[in-house]
Design a protein around this motif. Structure first.
Motif, PDB file in Angstrom:
ATOM      1  N   UNK A 157       0.843  -1.198   0.000  1.00 54.62           N
ATOM      2  CA  UNK A 157       0.000   0.000   0.000  1.00 54.62           C
ATOM      3  C   UNK A 157       0.879   1.248   0.000  1.00 54.62           C
ATOM      4  N   UNK A 158       0.236   2.381  -0.221  1.00 51.74           N
ATOM      5  CA  UNK A 158       0.961   3.649  -0.233  1.00 51.74           C
ATOM      6  C   UNK A 158       1.479   3.987   1.161  1.00 51.74           C
ATOM      7  N   UNK A 159       2.644   4.631   1.195  1.00 54.11           N
ATOM      8  CA  UNK A 159       3.201   5.110   2.446  1.00 54.11           C
ATOM      9  C   UNK A 159       3.218   6.625   2.474  1.00 54.11           C
ATOM     10  N   UNK A 160       3.948   7.162   3.401  1.00 51.00           N
ATOM     11  CA  UNK A 160       4.067   8.616   3.522  1.00 51.00           C
ATOM     12  C   UNK A 160       5.539   8.996   3.530  1.00 51.00           C
ATOM     13  N   UNK A 161       5.823  10.198   3.068  1.00 50.02           N
ATOM     14  CA  UNK A 161       7.196  10.700   3.028  1.00 50.02           C
ATOM     15  C   UNK A 161       7.542  11.383   4.344  1.00 50.02           C
ATOM     16  N   UNK A 162       8.808  11.257   4.739  1.00 51.52           N
ATOM     17  CA  UNK A 162       9.293  11.929   5.943  1.00 51.52           C
ATOM     18  C   UNK A 162       9.347  13.426   5.664  1.00 51.52           C
ATOM     19  N   UNK A 163       8.702  14.220   6.523  1.00 53.08           N
ATOM     20  CA  UNK A 163       8.617  15.655   6.285  1.00 53.08           C
ATOM     21  C   UNK A 163       9.512  16.473   7.215  1.00 53.08           C
ATOM     22  N   UNK A 164       9.932  15.899   8.313  1.00 55.33           N
ATOM     23  CA  UNK A 164      10.735  16.680   9.263  1.00 55.33           C
ATOM     24  C   UNK A 164      11.816  15.801   9.869  1.00 55.33           C
ATOM     25  N   UNK A 165      12.861  16.442  10.301  1.00 52.53           N
ATOM     26  CA  UNK A 165      13.954  15.716  10.943  1.00 52.53           C
ATOM     27  C   UNK A 165      13.649  15.588  12.434  1.00 52.53           C
ATOM     28  N   UNK A 166      13.523  14.387  12.965  1.00 53.33           N
ATOM     29  CA  UNK A 166      13.180  14.237  14.379  1.00 53.33           C
ATOM     30  C   UNK A 166      14.352  14.596  15.288  1.00 53.33           C
ATOM     31  N   UNK A 167      14.072  14.855  16.571  1.00 48.76           N
ATOM     32  CA  UNK A 167      15.150  15.199  17.503  1.00 48.76           C
ATOM     33  C   UNK A 167      16.105  14.036  17.735  1.00 48.76           C
ATOM     34  N   UNK A 168      17.356  14.371  17.968  1.00 45.14           N
ATOM     35  CA  UNK A 168      18.376  13.370  18.251  1.00 45.14           C
ATOM     36  C   UNK A 168      18.206  12.827  19.667  1.00 45.14           C
ATOM     37  N   UNK A 169      18.788  11.678  19.896  1.00 47.64           N
ATOM     38  CA  UNK A 169      18.815  11.090  21.234  1.00 47.64           C
ATOM     39  C   UNK A 169      19.835  11.860  22.077  1.00 47.64           C
ATOM     40  N   UNK A 170      19.394  12.313  23.243  1.00 47.49           N
ATOM     41  CA  UNK A 170      20.287  13.059  24.129  1.00 47.49           C
ATOM     42  C   UNK A 170      21.361  12.134  24.703  1.00 47.49           C
ATOM     43  N   UNK A 171      22.578  12.666  24.920  1.00 49.72           N
ATOM     44  CA  UNK A 171      23.648  11.825  25.469  1.00 49.72           C
ATOM     45  C   UNK A 171      23.258  11.094  26.753  1.00 49.72           C
ATOM     46  N   UNK A 172      22.450  11.725  27.591  1.00 45.66           N
ATOM     47  CA  UNK A 172      22.043  11.086  28.846  1.00 45.66           C
ATOM     48  C   UNK A 172      21.213   9.830  28.613  1.00 45.66           C
ATOM     49  N   UNK A 173      20.641   9.699  27.423  1.00 42.41           N
ATOM     50  CA  UNK A 173      19.781   8.547  27.117  1.00 42.41           C
ATOM     51  C   UNK A 173      20.475   7.498  26.258  1.00 42.41           C
ATOM     52  N   UNK A 174      21.768   7.644  26.008  1.00 39.40           N
ATOM     53  CA  UNK A 174      22.455   6.709  25.121  1.00 39.40           C
ATOM     54  C   UNK A 174      22.467   5.282  25.663  1.00 39.40           C
ATOM     55  N   UNK A 175      22.529   5.122  26.979  1.00 41.29           N
ATOM     56  CA  UNK A 175      22.553   3.767  27.543  1.00 41.29           C
ATOM     57  C   UNK A 175      21.231   3.053  27.266  1.00 41.29           C
ATOM     58  N   UNK A 176      20.111   3.742  27.429  1.00 38.46           N
ATOM     59  CA  UNK A 176      18.823   3.144  27.095  1.00 38.46           C
ATOM     60  C   UNK A 176      18.728   2.912  25.590  1.00 38.46           C
ATOM     61  N   UNK A 177      19.208   3.848  24.797  1.00 43.86           N
ATOM     62  CA  UNK A 177      19.163   3.691  23.340  1.00 43.86           C
ATOM     63  C   UNK A 177      19.928   2.450  22.897  1.00 43.86           C
ATOM     64  N   UNK A 178      21.047   2.158  23.564  1.00 41.09           N
ATOM     65  CA  UNK A 178      21.819   0.964  23.218  1.00 41.09           C
ATOM     66  C   UNK A 178      21.007  -0.297  23.491  1.00 41.09           C
ATOM     67  N   UNK A 179      20.238  -0.305  24.577  1.00 37.15           N
ATOM     68  CA  UNK A 179      19.384  -1.453  24.876  1.00 37.15           C
ATOM     69  C   UNK A 179      18.257  -1.576  23.855  1.00 37.15           C
ATOM     70  N   UNK A 180      17.680  -0.440  23.468  1.00 34.36           N
ATOM     71  CA  UNK A 180      16.578  -0.434  22.501  1.00 34.36           C
ATOM     72  C   UNK A 180      17.019  -1.014  21.167  1.00 34.36           C
ATOM     73  N   UNK A 181      18.229  -0.714  20.730  1.00 37.98           N
ATOM     74  CA  UNK A 181      18.675  -1.245  19.449  1.00 37.98           C
ATOM     75  C   UNK A 181      19.190  -2.680  19.568  1.00 37.98           C
ATOM     76  N   UNK A 182      19.561  -3.111  20.779  1.00 39.55           N
ATOM     77  CA  UNK A 182      20.006  -4.498  20.964  1.00 39.55           C
ATOM     78  C   UNK A 182      18.826  -5.460  21.066  1.00 39.55           C
ATOM     79  N   UNK A 183      17.717  -5.003  21.666  1.00 38.40           N
ATOM     80  CA  UNK A 183      16.513  -5.827  21.721  1.00 38.40           C
ATOM     81  C   UNK A 183      16.134  -6.265  23.120  1.00 38.40           C
ATOM     82  N   UNK A 184      14.841  -6.491  23.303  1.00 36.95           N
ATOM     83  CA  UNK A 184      14.295  -6.886  24.605  1.00 36.95           C
ATOM     84  C   UNK A 184      14.701  -8.306  24.984  1.00 36.95           C
ATOM     85  N   UNK A 185      14.952  -8.534  26.272  1.00 35.30           N
ATOM     86  CA  UNK A 185      15.053  -9.921  26.731  1.00 35.30           C
ATOM     87  C   UNK A 185      13.679 -10.569  26.658  1.00 35.30           C
ATOM     88  N   UNK A 186      13.635 -11.835  26.299  1.00 35.07           N
ATOM     89  CA  UNK A 186      12.352 -12.530  26.125  1.00 35.07           C
ATOM     90  C   UNK A 186      11.936 -13.167  27.448  1.00 35.07           C
TER      91      UNK A 186
END
Length: 327
Positions: A157-186
């Motif tokens: 189906x049709x999608x949508x184009x990205x219209x704006x640049x979202x905010x970057x991840x703040x340095x204080x949140x990099x540890x959580x961001x690393x977990x988010x990209x590694x994946x949840x424990x099951x």
């Protein structure tokens, strides 16, 4: 467990419905099970089996481009007799997350990610030195569509184009961001595991992830499927040579066409004149070509110079590493 009215198994429904809107709650697998008519343990066990057979790489987040770290698409012209050996050397670098042979004289294409531009430059310099071959670097200028979620049961189906640049991840949140990209424990309370590791509350973890989703920093959170393993085995990267004054208009139109999963503008390189890229994934070469030709016509690109580069072999496909330091 009784058969579902659709005739689809729990694994099939999880693969399709779990890619978006994964519950952000204390017991997400129980919540998902309730929605799918299954128990918490049945959902967890099914996710374990999907991961073991390679149908999913993880349950986690997919970041928008440019919200952290750095990434580059790269290409190499490798003599056919050296391709497997060179591909193995490229794949050995931890930051390389996608590595494919494609139908072109530039026959090895890979994406490398890292926590910043300097580690990427060092890794690419090392690849060039180790292989004795030049590495063409193709920096992204603007994303128009980034969406590798796959509906397994309905036509594109049709999608949508990205219209704006979202905010970057703040340095204080990099540890959580690393977990988010590694994946949840099951496990039944996976976000609580993250909270304990970070020294915060589960509510804090869930609130931050929701904030990223609301802002577009995270494109989605859920099951990240491996497209080959769920049947989308034919993928084609198409590149266009578009006048720089017109490329954004064409890119925005192309991004909304059915079947376009990725669409972005990249810098041109020496000997490589193309600046607009898109990806189409299909279950067969003919299906992929049908979607692609319709998208090109729909975007008004039929008269523009372009090349279609189907993938031949996949040497590596893993998650990006924008926030996890590579060894």
């Amino acid at each position: 467990m009784p058969a579902h009215p659709t005739g689809r198994t729990l694994a099939e429904r999880l693969l399709n419905e779990g890619q978006r809107g994964f519950p952000l709650s204390d017991r997400p697998f129980a919540q998902m099970g309730k929605a799918l008519g299954a128990t918490e343990n049945e959902v967890i066990d099914t996710c374990v089996r999907l991961a073991e057979r390679g149908a999913i790489s993880r349950i986690g987040g997919v970041w928008a481009p440019g919200v952290g770290g750095a990434a580059l698409l790269c290409a190499m012209a490798v003599p056919p007799e050296r391709l497997e050996a060179v591909a193995a050397r490229v794949s050995a670098h931890p930051g390389v997350n996608h590595n494919y042979e494609r139908e072109h004289s530039l026959n090895l294409w890979f994406v490398i990610t890292g926590t910043g531009a300097e580690p990427l430059d060092e890794a690419l310099t090392a690849i060039g030195t180790e292989t004795g071959l030049p590495v063409t670097r193709l920096k992204m200028v603007r994303p128009y569509r980034i969406d590798l979620g796959f509906d397994l049961h309905r036509p594109a189906t049709r999608g949508s184009a990205i219209q704006r640049r979202p905010p970057r991840v703040e340095p204080a949140d990099h540890a959580l961001a690393a977990l988010v990209e590694a994946g949840l424990p099951l496990v039944p309370e996976p976000f609580a595991d993250w909270a304990r590791a970070l020294g915060c509350t589960t509510a804090d973890v869930l609130a931050r992830i929701q904030t990223w989703l609301d802002a577009g920093t995270l494109r989605r959170f859920g099951l990240v499927v491996r497209h080959h393993e769920v049947g989308f085995s034919a993928n084609a990267m198409t590149v266009f040579d578009i006048d720089d004054a017109q490329v954004d208009a064409f890119g925005e139109r192309l991004a909304t066409q059915p079947g376009i999963t990725l669409c972005y503008r990249r810098e041109r390189a020496e000997g490589w004149r193309y600046n607009l890229y898109c990806m189409v994934h299909g279950r067969s070469r003919d299906e992929t070509l049908g979607l692609l030709h319709a998208a090109i016509a729909g975007a008004g690109l039929a008269g523009q110079p372009h090349q279609i580069l189907f993938s031949r072999r996949r040497f590596k496909q893993t998650g990006a590493r924008y926030f996890r330091c590579t060894p």
